[in-house]
Every structure is written in structure tokens, then in C-alpha cells.
Motif scaffolding. Sequence first.
Motif, PDB file in Angstrom:
ATOM      1  N   ALA A 145      -1.828  -1.392 -11.985  1.00  0.00           N
ATOM      2  CA  ALA A 145      -1.381  -2.854 -12.063  1.00  0.00           C
ATOM      3  C   ALA A 145      -0.142  -3.450 -11.825  1.00  0.00           C
ATOM      4  CB  ALA A 145      -2.202  -3.392 -13.243  1.00  0.00           C
ATOM      5  N   TRP A 146       1.029  -2.550 -12.655  1.00  0.00           N
ATOM      6  CA  TRP A 146       2.444  -2.776 -12.384  1.00  0.00           C
ATOM      7  C   TRP A 146       2.694  -2.517 -10.854  1.00  0.00           C
ATOM      8  CZ3 TRP A 146       5.571  -4.966 -15.259  1.00  0.00           C
ATOM      9  CH2 TRP A 146       7.006  -4.967 -15.115  1.00  0.00           C
ATOM     10  N   SER A 147       2.318  -1.593 -10.200  1.00  0.00           N
ATOM     11  CA  SER A 147       2.620  -1.429  -8.862  1.00  0.00           C
ATOM     12  C   SER A 147       2.137  -2.523  -7.932  1.00  0.00           C
ATOM     13  CB  SER A 147       2.079  -0.035  -8.439  1.00  0.00           C
ATOM     14  OG  SER A 147       2.847   0.953  -9.018  1.00  0.00           O
ATOM     15  N   VAL A 148       1.121  -3.287  -8.250  1.00  0.00           N
ATOM     16  CA  VAL A 148       0.421  -4.367  -7.456  1.00  0.00           C
ATOM     17  C   VAL A 148       1.281  -5.623  -7.904  1.00  0.00           C
ATOM     18  CG1 VAL A 148      -1.491  -5.874  -6.916  1.00  0.00           C
ATOM     19  CG2 VAL A 148      -1.901  -3.267  -7.333  1.00  0.00           C
ATOM     20  N   ALA A 149       1.427  -5.682  -9.035  1.00  0.00           N
ATOM     21  CA  ALA A 149       2.280  -6.991  -9.489  1.00  0.00           C
ATOM     22  C   ALA A 149       3.410  -7.151  -8.958  1.00  0.00           C
ATOM     23  CB  ALA A 149       2.379  -7.096 -11.293  1.00  0.00           C
ATOM     24  N   VAL A 192       0.738  -1.050  -0.099  1.00  0.00           N
ATOM     25  CA  VAL A 192      -0.053   0.058   0.033  1.00  0.00           C
ATOM     26  C   VAL A 192       0.997   1.315  -0.134  1.00  0.00           C
ATOM     27  CG1 VAL A 192      -0.249   0.724   2.663  1.00  0.00           C
ATOM     28  CG2 VAL A 192      -2.236   0.598   0.727  1.00  0.00           C
ATOM     29  N   ALA A 193       2.125   1.173   0.472  1.00  0.00           N
ATOM     30  CA  ALA A 193       3.052   2.125   0.418  1.00  0.00           C
ATOM     31  C   ALA A 193       3.535   2.617  -0.997  1.00  0.00           C
ATOM     32  CB  ALA A 193       4.271   1.888   1.319  1.00  0.00           C
ATOM     33  N   GLU A 194       2.892   1.776  -2.107  1.00  0.00           N
ATOM     34  CA  GLU A 194       3.349   2.093  -3.393  1.00  0.00           C
ATOM     35  C   GLU A 194       2.669   3.490  -3.741  1.00  0.00           C
ATOM     36  OE1 GLU A 194       5.613   0.979  -5.622  1.00  0.00           O
ATOM     37  OE2 GLU A 194       6.143  -0.777  -4.477  1.00  0.00           O
ATOM     38  N   PHE A 195       1.482   3.726  -3.145  1.00  0.00           N
ATOM     39  CA  PHE A 195       0.587   4.790  -3.587  1.00  0.00           C
ATOM     40  C   PHE A 195       0.418   6.016  -2.626  1.00  0.00           C
ATOM     41  CE2 PHE A 195      -1.036   0.333  -4.495  1.00  0.00           C
ATOM     42  CZ  PHE A 195      -1.052   0.467  -5.965  1.00  0.00           C
ATOM     43  N   ASP A 196       1.129   7.164  -3.293  1.00  0.00           N
ATOM     44  CA  ASP A 196       0.994   8.190  -2.590  1.00  0.00           C
ATOM     45  C   ASP A 196      -0.325   8.632  -1.974  1.00  0.00           C
ATOM     46  OD1 ASP A 196       1.560  10.652  -1.491  1.00  0.00           O
ATOM     47  OD2 ASP A 196       2.586  11.393  -3.340  1.00  0.00           O
ATOM     48  N   PRO A 197      -0.237   8.815  -0.397  1.00  0.00           N
ATOM     49  CA  PRO A 197      -1.523   9.354  -0.056  1.00  0.00           C
ATOM     50  C   PRO A 197      -2.191  10.716  -0.566  1.00  0.00           C
ATOM     51  CG  PRO A 197      -0.103   9.297   1.456  1.00  0.00           C
ATOM     52  CD  PRO A 197       0.388   8.391   0.370  1.00  0.00           C
ATOM     53  N   ALA A 198      -1.039  11.296  -0.778  1.00  0.00           N
ATOM     54  CA  ALA A 198      -1.488  12.897  -1.727  1.00  0.00           C
ATOM     55  C   ALA A 198      -2.265  12.856  -2.643  1.00  0.00           C
ATOM     56  CB  ALA A 198      -0.256  13.585  -2.032  1.00  0.00           C
ATOM     57  N   ALA A 222      -5.606   4.423  -0.699  1.00  0.00           N
ATOM     58  CA  ALA A 222      -5.386   3.142  -1.272  1.00  0.00           C
ATOM     59  C   ALA A 222      -5.536   2.243  -0.225  1.00  0.00           C
ATOM     60  CB  ALA A 222      -4.009   3.146  -1.896  1.00  0.00           C
ATOM     61  N   VAL A 223      -6.128   1.022  -0.366  1.00  0.00           N
ATOM     62  CA  VAL A 223      -6.303  -0.276   0.447  1.00  0.00           C
ATOM     63  C   VAL A 223      -5.562  -1.332  -0.051  1.00  0.00           C
ATOM     64  CG1 VAL A 223      -7.846  -1.774   1.699  1.00  0.00           C
ATOM     65  CG2 VAL A 223      -8.112   0.928   1.826  1.00  0.00           C
TER      66      VAL A 223
END
Length: 529
Positions: free
Chosen positions: A413-417, A265-271, A275-276
Motif C-alpha cells: 500500500a505504501w508503494s501505491v500511495a 507498476v515499476a515499483e514492483f519487481d517482476p522477479a 503486477a498491474v
Amino acid sequence: MTDRIPLKRALISVSDKTGLIDFARALAARGVELLSTGGTAKALREAGLTVRDVADATGFPEMMDGRVKTLHPAVHGGLLALRDNEEHMVAARSHGIAMIDLLVVNLYPFEETVAKGADYADCIENIDIGGPAMIRAAAKNHAFVTTIVDVGDYAALLAEMDENDDATSHAFRQHQAQIAYARTAAYDAAVSGWMAQAVGEDTPRRRSFAGTLAQPLRYGENPHQAAAFYRDGSDRPGVASAKQWQGKELSYNNINDTDAAFELVAEFDPAEGPAVAIIKHANPCGVARGASAVEAYRRAYDCDRTSAFGGIVALNTVLDGETARAITEIFTEVVIAPGASDEAREVFAAKKNLRLLTTGGLPDAGAAGLAFRQVAGGFLVQGRDNARMTRADLKVVTRRQPSEQELGDLLFAWSVAKHVKSNAIVYARDMATVGIGAGQMSRIDSTRIGKRKSEDMAEALGLDQALTIGSAVASDAFFPFADGIEALAAAGARAVIQPGGSMRDDEVIEAADRLGLAMVFTGQRHFRH
């Protein structure tokens, strides 16, 4: 060898002076003579305690900015002499060496200095020399000398003295010697690791790692395996630094899965919005962004509701009450987030078995670091997979260009993969996963599993078509054959992101063109074994 050794004389030299005065007073009250150095001696005197300088015992002043003060036979002879060896004792008497029964040393704060980002020269000055030498000497001679290297052991020593008429037992000294050697080993590991990085040595001849016990665990992955959790001393926010607000003790598997969820989840900037990630057995079963945390959670949950049961939930934003209520609709093992509102904690308080962890921040997904894994006869070390991808990094290889929405979903999807066990296939639509195939021996099997999970979820939601229709797909490695692309098209995918680099890239691109898919290459793969 005498089991109980009275403590008559102590050498105290500490950089961390937490609890020092009360501890020294307790020793003095038990009749222990205090010998000390520099700043420690000054602190003791200012507290009204009687203390003798090491310089008086050695006959040499502290010199060279304190670099030389305890490296002297009067100190090391007092630590190393075997009390039951007459030759040793004769030598000590003839040279005026008094015995030291207790050594209390904590080392220069090297790890803390490095963590603060100090320059090279400052780090070098915070490498302790005399401290480790004394610790090793005292610990070697634990038949007669007690060694204390952690502030947290002051109370245990005083309790031991109270039980043994101001003496210590051999078992206690032996236990403290093991702690002492572990401390000097960890210290040397920190110094050598820092220096390897400082001189640009990626593969040093010898590599050491160290940790401090955070908690013994009930068992490991399975009940017959002993286990414990150690902290590495880094300041990276995560499970090791988290505050647990409620729930029973974390298990080995809880810690492993919670770490996987939070790193993802840290891949996704809260700004850029909440994200969950929902994790089961170290693999994501649902990841999503949303306009709110609760929306992100519900969209992630709708990827694979079956697998989400008993899973781990990670958020990149503060957990609020509404999201907490949504999470409690099913059984969840652990929730981890940078923070949690009072309302959220109140909601969770009714679920006593649910563990809530807050970290105060997110780990930097792009930060450098090391990862290691044990193999028979050794271990593998590599840099963390901290690679990031932007639109500018993508190479479109098909006739059809991806749309703006598809580009967003492809990067999502790439960040999740990156966090899915190989072979990994991730279907995504509107910034939410809609099908995940993980950990298969064949990439096409992962492709089919993701599609099948999507179909099952569509049926559960009362929809008449698979969620993968119109999706963007990420593959953690290249497609070796065109059949993988054909399977994605059959699942309804419209765009694909993959590393490229296969001997049959031309065939794969031709298949994508034939089927009307847009495809981009990253030139980068994300194997996770």
C-alpha cells in the motif's frame, strides 16, 4: 537582402556520419565545393569525393589533438561576412577569406558519451567547442548562410535546392537558424547539467532543460491548448522510448496518464511476480499483484471497476494473450508493458482504437533524476521521489505488532500511495488495493472516499461487507488528529503505515492502541501534488 542565395561552397564537419556520403555526393553534383575537417574529410576522400581541408584554407594545421582547427578568421569570416556590406567584402578580399554559403555540422556526441557512463575526462573531451561556435556564427548570418545541424534535414536541404536552382530561400535559412540555436542551447544545457551533477551542485545558479520534439499533439489537456511531446534524451524506459504497435496517436492526457501508470507498476519487481496498475486521470483506481498477469489484472480491476472504464493499464511483465483478452472485456485507452506476445498483439489487433505500447524494460524506480514544474515567473526543480521502504526501515509504534501478511500489505500500500495525489489513502489486502482516496483537501475525506468506493465495489461483486474489512492502510503523510485513525478502524482496517511526525502522534498512537490497530512509522512521506 537577397532572398535566394546560391550554395557554392560548403563546410562539412560531422561526428555522426549517417548519410554523409550520399549527401555530399548530391551537393557535389550540384556544383558545391566541399571544405572539411579531419575524419569527415577522410571519409569523403575515401568515397572518391574532392574535398579541401580546412587547414589549407586557414594556413594552420589542426593541432592540440584536434581541439584547434576551425577557430580561425578564415572560417568565421567566411561565415559571418555580410555579402551586401562593401566594407565586409573588402576586408574579406584583402585577407583572402572565401565565403562559406553552407555549414553542415553535428556536434561531438557529448550526450551519448555521458549516457554510456564515461569517466569525467572522456566527457570533457567530448565537449565540442569549434562546432557550436561555427553554428552560432552561421545561424546569426542566416541572411546569407544556410545551417544544417541534424542528419534528418539533409533531404530537406536538397529538396530546397532543387526548387530554387541550387539556392536556398530566406525562409528556409531562417527556419534552419532557429533549429541551429535550439541545438546549441540543448547541447549547452546537457553540458551544464552534467557538470552540476559531476561537481555535486544540487542548486546551480542557472538551470537549463532541453528536449527534442517527439511529436506535435492535437491539443493539450483541453482542446483550446496547443501542445507537443518532447524527449529529454535519457535512456529511462517509458512512454518516450516505447514502440506503439497500434491505435491512434497518443494525446497529451494519454501520455501523462500512461507515464503515471508505468512509473507506478515499476515499483514492483517482476522477479517477485506480476503486477498491474490501472490509472485514470493520473491516479490509480486499482493496483494488484497476482500469480499471473491476468490474475493481477482482474484483482486490480476489482478495486474500482467503474473508474477503470476508459483507463490506462500498465504491467511489469510481458503481456500475454490471456491477459490481453481480459483487458479487452472493457474499453481501455492504452496498455503499456515491457513486452507483448504475438498472441496478445493479435488479440488487440481486433480493437483498433486501443493503443499498445512496449518499452523493452522497466524504469528503475529507485534511480536518481530531476523533476520540474512551472510556476508563474519560474519553475521548481527537485529530485525524483525515488525513496524505497523495506521492513527493516519500519518502526512499530503500537502495542500490537503487525503480522507478516499485514507487513507485506502495508509495504504494498505504501508503494501505491507514493503515486496517488495527496491527500492519499490506500487500503490494501492480499497485495491488492481495495479502496483508494485521492487528491482531497482533508485526509479524513480521502479515508471516507476510499471506504465508500470499497463498499460500492463490494455491492457490485455481491459481497455482504466492504472490501476494506481486514485491510492494511497507507497514508502518504501523517495523521494530524486521531479522527483519521478512528475512521480507518470504522472501515475495518487492521494495520496502518504512515510517516509519523505529527504534534499529536501520541494521541494518534493511543487511538490505534485503543482500537486494536497495528501501526508503523516510516519517517518518510510521499506528497504528490
